[in-house]
Scaffold this active site. Structure first.
Site: not given
Length: 479
Positions: A126, A176, A194, A247
């Site tokens: 996050a 983790d 993400d 990304c």
């Protein structure tokens, strides 16, 4: 826009040539990577509507260009960026917007696409909080979010951003991400992973991002990503939605990870196509229905987003062997809760049934009801918001509660001038020309709560948390 020199390993360029669809130009890709990244912001609709934000900032001369996949998102151009950093504007300090890269708004858009309205959500990785705060705004601070961060140093940043944005429906954990499948199986309506990645898409922001790049490290990262997505998929309830994003640009960390999950659970994984997510999404669409965003397509960071549905239950993982430990909070009894609520209302603090009062010694906390099912299953770093500390004369209301819960229309609200507000953010007491009548004063600026002050004669005693105090040039232009 100025060029900057990006370092590209030869093996990376070879890999990109192979990965790029024939509809895109490799020369355009190289040219886009050499251009600095456009700055972008997301309006925090928990605090202000987009229309009101545009009206408030209109006198500044900002050029705001809408981001097609996020109604609250804008690319921003400012003439005075060097004179006043965006993070030192009054609107940023009071949580009216979040500085967030445009493509990183895509995963949350995918999570809530097609009317999806999850009540319990997990954000597996996050920090620093851009997506957690975006999720909370989409949920209107209702339901519950478990925001996890593996890096201890980044948990503090995550909490600071959640607090600044006035968010109350979040629980923070520091694990983790591979533990959740066993620890909280089938507990979440939606999960955003993400994933940690090789960062190939961020070269426009960091020209040296690929200095340590190698095909071998990509393979190691992809192995970790497979373990993370497997764990997340176990934590997702049947019928729930999982969004996987990175990304980075190589297929091994993107399409291949999602295809591995489908091969592992062929009857339980359904790919949900994203071609209709926003006008023009088909320009980045893969044959599986994922979005593989090369930087030249929308003039943003390189990014990847996939949306999956869990169509049925899968075999459970072995139960974890660790003990969570005793939960140090207890629910506040109804009668006492009523008294606390009445006192809080007196200083302008209000909350709804989505939050419940809990106590630890002299501390009073508000926890989102939707997170209670996880108590005893995971250990929390921080849960909900700290409302107050009790003392002999009543309650010492906490800053994060004021930012999240205060109504600027309360009778004890007192609007500061720009100069007074700047003094407040510098941690100094304020001496308004006409002092307020109330002893407990809800301090506001631009009709937004920015703190709670004690009136002592003609002085407002500053209670702004020391760790948030700002130095240097702020929004009035005075250092």
């Amino acid at each position: 826009m100025a060029q900057h020199t990006v370092y590209f390993p030869d093996a990376f360029l070879t890999q990109m040539r192979e990965a790029m669809p024939s509809t895109l130009s490799f020369d355009d890709f190289l040219a886009a990577c050499q251009r600095p990244l456009r700055r972008s912001i997301r309006v925090n609709t928990l605090k202000i509507s987009v229309a009101d934000f545009l009206q408030l900032t209109a006198p500044y001369g900002w050029t705001l260009t809408p981001i097609p996949w996020c109604e609250e998102g804008f690319w921003i151009e400012r003439d005075n960026e060097d004179a006043l950093p965006l993070g030192s504007t009054a609107e940023h300090l009071s949580g009216l917007f979040y500085i967030q890269e445009a493509s990183s708004m895509l995963p949350v858009a995918a999570l809530f696409a097609d009317g999806n309205a999850p009540q319990r959500v997990m954000d597996v990785a996050a920090a620093p909080g851009s997506k957690t705060t975006q999720i909370s705004a989409r949920m209107n601070n209702e339901g519950a979010i478990l925001a996890n961060e593996f890096s201890a140093s980044r948990v503090k940043v995550l909490h600071a951003n959640i607090s600044r944005c006035g968010i109350s429906n979040v629980a923070l954990t520091h694990f983790d991400g591979r533990v959740f499948g066993a620890a909280v199986p089938e507990m979440f309506d939606a999960i955003l992973l993400d994933a940690p990645c090789s960062g190939e898409g961020v070269v426009r922001k960091d020209p040296d991002a690929l200095k340590n790049w190698s095909p071998e490290s990509n393979q190691e990262i992809a192995a970790t990503q497979r373990e993370l997505i497997d764990s997340a998929f176990h934590a997702l309830r049947p019928g729930g939605t999982l969004v996987y994003s990175t990304c980075t640009l190589n297929q091994e960390e993107n399409e291949a990870v999602c295809l591995w999950l489908k091969e592992t659970y062929p009857d339980a994984v359904e790919f949900l196509p994203l071609g209709d997510l926003f006008p023009g999404a088909n320009k980045a669409l893969t044959e599986e229905g994922f979005l593989h965003v090369f930087p030249q397509i929308y003039d943003c960071e390189g990014f990847f987003v996939a949306r999956l549905r869990k169509t049925q239950a899968i075999p459970a993982l072995p139960a974890p062997k660790y003990k969570v430990g005793n939960f140090p909070f207890s629910p506040v009894k109804d009668r006492e809760a009523g008294q606390i609520r009445q006192a809080a209302t007196g200083v302008g603090l209000n909350w709804d049934e989505n939050l419940r009062l809990w106590q630890r010694d002299k501390e009073l906390w508000l926890f989102p009801v939707g997170i209670e099912a996880l108590i005893g299953k995971v250990r929390f770093s921080r849960l909900g918001i700290k409302l107050a500390e009790t003392h002999n004369k009543g309650y010492r209301w906490q800053h994060e509660a004021v930012i999240a819960l205060a109504s600027p229309d309360n009778m004890n609200a007192f609007e500061l001038t720009p100069q007074e507000a700047e003094e407040w953010y510098r941690g100094r007491d304020v001496y308004p020309q006409a002092a307020p009548v109330a002893d407990d004063v809800l301090v506001t600026f631009q009709h937004q709560p920015i703190g709670l002050a004690k009136r002592i004669g003609s002085r407002l005693k500053n209670s702004y948390p020391r760790e948030l105090v700002r130095d240097g040039k702020l929004f009035t232009g005075n250092a």
